[in-house]
Design an enzyme around this catalytic site. Sequence first.
Site, PDB file in Angstrom:
ATOM      1  N   LYS A   1       4.358  21.052 -53.856  1.00 46.35           N
ATOM      2  CA  LYS A   1       3.570  19.831 -53.955  1.00 46.35           C
ATOM      3  C   LYS A   1       3.710  18.995 -52.690  1.00 46.35           C
ATOM      4  O   LYS A   1       4.588  19.209 -51.854  1.00 46.35           O
ATOM      5  CB  LYS A   1       4.004  19.019 -55.184  1.00 46.35           C
TER       6      LYS A   1
ATOM      7  N   HIS B   1      -3.348  18.553 -50.308  1.00 42.57           N
ATOM      8  CA  HIS B   1      -4.447  17.788 -50.920  1.00 42.57           C
ATOM      9  C   HIS B   1      -5.008  16.727 -49.978  1.00 42.57           C
ATOM     10  O   HIS B   1      -5.081  15.552 -50.310  1.00 42.57           O
ATOM     11  CB  HIS B   1      -3.977  17.140 -52.228  1.00 42.57           C
TER      12      HIS B   1
END
Length: 369
Positions: free
Chosen positions: A78, A96
């Site tokens: 992540k 992201h």
Amino acid sequence: MTAPVKLHLRAETKPLEHRSALTPTTTRKLLDAGFEVFVEKSPLRIFDDQEFVDVGATLVEEGSWVSAPEDRMIIGLKELPEESFPLSHEHIQFAHCYKDQGGWKDVLSRFPAGNGTLYDLEFLEDDNGRRVAAFGFHAGFAGAAIGVETWAFQQTHPDSENLPGVSAYPNETELVDKIKKDLAAAVEKGSKLPTVLVIGALGRCGSGAIDLARKVGIPEENIIRWDMNETKKGGPFQEIADADIFINCIYLSQPIPPFINYDLLNKETRKLSVIVDVSADTTNPHNPVPVYTIATTFDHPTVPVETTAGPKLSVCSIDHLPSLLPREASEAFSEALLPSLLQLPQRDTAPVWTRAKALFDKHVLRIGE
């Protein structure tokens, strides 16, 4: 002879994130191939620190990647904690920040600021443009599990209550058994088994959602499979409002009309009571499920959608769903990633890495636009 690649596995910092980009199995294979592997201690990781030591990895302190020698490549899953200091290493992770997500420039600009590089796991692709490793199957599987669990909870509890927190399962069998039990309790109270509409049914994620639905005993005729053919005419779709559970598994690559809107939701005739947005493009301006604004968590898996008619509607938008099955999800992902990791000594010429580097360079140029 070239120096060995040094991989530094960082400890994940997201709450309840138990997955790992490397597993003891893949770590052993990397060590056998001449890599050096440093593993940060982690109380969260599904694998014990000792499992990595046993295969020959070097254990280091949690968070030590920040000051690690610059010849180490930092690998994690992540995104990094929100800080502002420049990043000087080569990083392999999901960041992201390539699809105009909220705050993407802040995230991405840290890399050029420190002369670092990002190889985004989401965009490591083979020569056919297919991702080399993805958590899609387990994301769909876990999302469907929470969706069915939410539906069963709605049948057995008052509208004033939301599904309580869920936590990781040690294996798939325990998860399936729990959902079966919940479904049986709902049926005992007079409910019929739910209909489940999966959009993106032909992809990895959709396959996982369908696999869960089957394993918990939802009949084939209750599982509605949609993919690009069914959605090409453009939403919103009445069929979604007519299903009990809607699971969105599409990969959003371009703006599309929304699948569902409040006109469809605010009707007494609506059956839909659970939406699982596995794609969880929460901050994407083109999110095709524009009926919620927050990413939910394992502590609070669902939020109610503000509707004016019809049954209670809950949405699950957890963005790290595979963590519900961290061991299986990590093993499958890391094994799929391994052939590309083994090419890291040739990352200046190996297409999977040169493409990822070119994509990073392209998006860095956009920061100033």
